[in-house]
Design an enzyme around this catalytic site. Structure first.
Site, PDB file in Angstrom:
ATOM      1  N   SER A   1       0.852  -1.194   0.000  1.00 33.87           N
ATOM      2  CA  SER A   1       0.000   0.000   0.000  1.00 33.87           C
ATOM      3  C   SER A   1       0.884   1.238   0.000  1.00 33.87           C
ATOM      4  O   SER A   1       1.745   1.396   0.869  1.00 33.87           O
ATOM      5  CB  SER A   1      -0.882   0.013   1.242  1.00 33.87           C
ATOM      6  OG  SER A   1      -1.402   1.320   1.441  1.00 33.87           O
TER       7      SER A   1
ATOM      8  N   HIS B   1      -1.016  -1.329  -4.311  1.00 36.12           N
ATOM      9  CA  HIS B   1      -2.325  -1.100  -3.676  1.00 36.12           C
ATOM     10  C   HIS B   1      -2.522   0.400  -3.475  1.00 36.12           C
ATOM     11  O   HIS B   1      -1.762   1.043  -2.744  1.00 36.12           O
ATOM     12  CB  HIS B   1      -2.328  -1.838  -2.335  1.00 36.12           C
ATOM     13  CG  HIS B   1      -3.615  -1.820  -1.590  1.00 36.12           C
ATOM     14  ND1 HIS B   1      -4.640  -2.705  -1.838  1.00 36.12           N
ATOM     15  CD2 HIS B   1      -4.038  -1.040  -0.562  1.00 36.12           C
ATOM     16  CE1 HIS B   1      -5.638  -2.478  -0.992  1.00 36.12           C
ATOM     17  NE2 HIS B   1      -5.302  -1.468  -0.203  1.00 36.12           N
TER      18      HIS B   1
ATOM     19  N   ASP C   1      -4.979   3.221  -2.132  1.00 34.22           N
ATOM     20  CA  ASP C   1      -6.117   3.439  -1.233  1.00 34.22           C
ATOM     21  C   ASP C   1      -6.798   4.766  -1.522  1.00 34.22           C
ATOM     22  O   ASP C   1      -6.203   5.829  -1.313  1.00 34.22           O
ATOM     23  CB  ASP C   1      -5.621   3.455   0.220  1.00 34.22           C
ATOM     24  CG  ASP C   1      -5.193   2.080   0.697  1.00 34.22           C
ATOM     25  OD1 ASP C   1      -6.052   1.182   0.711  1.00 34.22           O
ATOM     26  OD2 ASP C   1      -4.006   1.909   1.039  1.00 34.22           O
TER      27      ASP C   1
ATOM     28  N   MET D   1      -9.695   7.299  -0.446  1.00 31.79           N
ATOM     29  CA  MET D   1     -10.557   7.613   0.715  1.00 31.79           C
ATOM     30  C   MET D   1     -11.219   8.958   0.487  1.00 31.79           C
ATOM     31  O   MET D   1     -10.563   9.908   0.052  1.00 31.79           O
ATOM     32  CB  MET D   1      -9.702   7.708   1.975  1.00 31.79           C
ATOM     33  CG  MET D   1      -8.902   6.466   2.272  1.00 31.79           C
ATOM     34  SD  MET D   1      -7.969   6.696   3.796  1.00 31.79           S
ATOM     35  CE  MET D   1      -7.124   5.124   3.887  1.00 31.79           C
TER      36      MET D   1
ATOM     37  N   HIS E   1      -8.240   0.245  -4.051  1.00 30.76           N
ATOM     38  CA  HIS E   1      -9.112  -0.069  -2.910  1.00 30.76           C
ATOM     39  C   HIS E   1      -9.933   1.180  -2.633  1.00 30.76           C
ATOM     40  O   HIS E   1      -9.411   2.157  -2.088  1.00 30.76           O
ATOM     41  CB  HIS E   1      -8.242  -0.475  -1.705  1.00 30.76           C
ATOM     42  CG  HIS E   1      -9.018  -0.710  -0.452  1.00 30.76           C
ATOM     43  ND1 HIS E   1      -8.417  -0.743   0.792  1.00 30.76           N
ATOM     44  CD2 HIS E   1     -10.343  -0.931  -0.226  1.00 30.76           C
ATOM     45  CE1 HIS E   1      -9.333  -0.968   1.716  1.00 30.76           C
ATOM     46  NE2 HIS E   1     -10.513  -1.076   1.125  1.00 30.76           N
TER      47      HIS E   1
ATOM     48  N   MET F   1     -12.347   3.216  -0.692  1.00 24.94           N
ATOM     49  CA  MET F   1     -13.045   3.418   0.589  1.00 24.94           C
ATOM     50  C   MET F   1     -13.872   4.680   0.436  1.00 24.94           C
ATOM     51  O   MET F   1     -13.544   5.743   1.003  1.00 24.94           O
ATOM     52  CB  MET F   1     -12.013   3.524   1.727  1.00 24.94           C
ATOM     53  CG  MET F   1     -11.394   2.183   2.070  1.00 24.94           C
ATOM     54  SD  MET F   1      -9.867   2.342   3.008  1.00 24.94           S
ATOM     55  CE  MET F   1      -8.723   2.566   1.657  1.00 24.94           C
TER      56      MET F   1
ATOM     57  N   MET G   1     -10.934  -6.833   5.540  1.00 25.55           N
ATOM     58  CA  MET G   1     -10.181  -5.805   6.260  1.00 25.55           C
ATOM     59  C   MET G   1      -9.793  -6.349   7.628  1.00 25.55           C
ATOM     60  O   MET G   1     -10.649  -6.839   8.377  1.00 25.55           O
ATOM     61  CB  MET G   1     -11.020  -4.531   6.439  1.00 25.55           C
ATOM     62  CG  MET G   1     -11.264  -3.729   5.174  1.00 25.55           C
ATOM     63  SD  MET G   1      -9.758  -3.204   4.304  1.00 25.55           S
ATOM     64  CE  MET G   1      -8.910  -2.247   5.574  1.00 25.55           C
TER      65      MET G   1
ATOM     66  N   ASP H   1      -5.935  -6.841   4.508  1.00 25.10           N
ATOM     67  CA  ASP H   1      -5.400  -5.476   4.475  1.00 25.10           C
ATOM     68  C   ASP H   1      -5.514  -4.877   5.868  1.00 25.10           C
ATOM     69  O   ASP H   1      -6.619  -4.733   6.391  1.00 25.10           O
ATOM     70  CB  ASP H   1      -6.214  -4.672   3.453  1.00 25.10           C
ATOM     71  CG  ASP H   1      -5.759  -3.229   3.309  1.00 25.10           C
ATOM     72  OD1 ASP H   1      -4.721  -2.860   3.885  1.00 25.10           O
ATOM     73  OD2 ASP H   1      -6.455  -2.472   2.604  1.00 25.10           O
TER      74      ASP H   1
HETATM   75  C1  DX5 Z   1      -6.228   1.218   5.546  1.00 22.65           C
HETATM   76  C2  DX5 Z   1      -5.769   0.905   4.164  1.00 22.65           C
HETATM   77  C3  DX5 Z   1      -4.559   0.085   4.116  1.00 22.65           C
HETATM   78  C4  DX5 Z   1      -3.327   0.668   4.779  1.00 22.65           C
HETATM   79  C5  DX5 Z   1      -2.573  -0.507   5.323  1.00 22.65           C
HETATM   80  O1  DX5 Z   1      -7.545   1.610   5.545  1.00 22.65           O
HETATM   81  O2  DX5 Z   1      -6.791   0.232   3.425  1.00 22.65           O
HETATM   82  O3  DX5 Z   1      -4.259  -0.374   2.781  1.00 22.65           O
HETATM   83  O4  DX5 Z   1      -2.494   1.425   3.957  1.00 22.65           O
HETATM   84  O5  DX5 Z   1      -1.516  -0.064   6.088  1.00 22.65           O
HETATM   85  P1  DX5 Z   1      -0.742  -0.993   7.137  1.00 22.65           P
HETATM   86  O6  DX5 Z   1      -0.169  -2.143   6.355  1.00 22.65           O
HETATM   87  O7  DX5 Z   1       0.264  -0.090   7.716  1.00 22.65           O
HETATM   88  O8  DX5 Z   1      -1.756  -1.482   8.137  1.00 22.65           O
HETATM   89 ZN    ZN Z   2      -6.263  -0.683   1.500  1.00 25.72          ZN
END
Ligand code: DX5
Ligand code: ZN
Length: 222
Positions: free
Chosen positions: A8, A31, A33, A35, A64, A66, A135, A173
């Site tokens: 990520s 990956h 993310d 948000m 991903h 969110m 998750m 994740d």
């Molecule tokens: C959190 C993200 C993850 C995050 C994981 O909501 O979806 O992908 O970056 O980070 P680590 O591996 O540090 O938990």
């Molecule tokens: Zn993620």
């Protein structure tokens, strides 16, 4: 299934995105993310950044999302060339229709479940997805601790996929590191997102290799 590592980039050095992607070029997929500050209490980036990572050509992209209303936004991530697009079950109005739309555009479709969301309501539509994302932290931030109670959910999901004779990936994740990856692999996960474990390591490339080796040594036979 061979273990797949998906670092990520959420907490990498964004000012040097190309350099950071190069550090993880030995991974399988990047990956990204997304948000929106509504579905999760944090804001990251959107389509232009996902598209820039695709265009860098360094790694394929695992988006991903969110976000609220993925029915409206997710297809665009497929259109800009993300190899895999994962949206949240809690946010999608019509997950089956959206999965089919992503496939029609040419992306793989993933369904993500927050820690308190059960897999049971989705068992009958598992065949519509390439990947289920379980998750292992509450989504929103990197650097949180792996939630142990998710292990039985990974096992139940793997059992449901096997019972249906499907080849669906299980991605985990959140809090994945050398200390947690083996348990997730044993439970049935085969695709591992790691943010802080990879980007806080002295040598990101070696960390990806170490995680992959540990996961492959503990992958449950299916
Ligand atoms: C959190 C993200 C993850 C995050 C994981 O909501 O979806 O992908 O970056 O980070 P680590 O591996 O540090 O938990
Ligand atoms: Zn993620």
């Amino acid at each position: 299934m061979n273990a797949t590592i998906s670092p990520s980039i959420l907490n990498c050095d964004i000012a040097d995105l190309r350099g950071e992607l190069t550090k993880i070029s030995g991974a399988d997929i990047a990956h990204v993310d997304v948000m929106d500050n509504h579905f999760v209490p944090n804001l990251s980036w959107g389509l232009p950044v996902a598209e820039a990572v695709v265009k860098s050509g360094i790694l394929p992209v695992d988006a991903h999302l969110m976000i609220e209303d993925p029915d409206r936004w997710a297809p665009q991530y497929a259109e800009v060339g993300c190899e895999s697009v994962t949206f949240h079950a809690e946010a999608a109005a019509a997950p089956l229709r959206l999965a089919r739309e992503l496939h029609r555009i040419g992306a793989r479709a993933g369904l993500a479940l927050k820690p308190a969301t059960d897999i049971a309501p989705f068992v009958d539509i598992l065949n519509e997805f390439d990947m289920i994302l379980i998750m292992t932290v509450e989504p929103g931030f990197g650097g949180q601790s792996f939630i142990e109670q998710m292990i039985p959910k990974i096992e139940r999901t793997r059992a449901a996929i096997d019972a249906a004779g499907l080849q669906v990936s299980i991605q985990v994740d959140g809090g994945i590191s050398r200390t947690t990856i083996e348990r997730a692999a044993e439970a049935g996960a085969d695709n591992f997102v790691a943010g802080s474990a990879v980007f806080r390591a002295e040598d990101a490339h070696r960390e990806v290799e170490a995680l992959r080796e540990l996961a492959n040594a503990h992958t449950h036979a299916h």
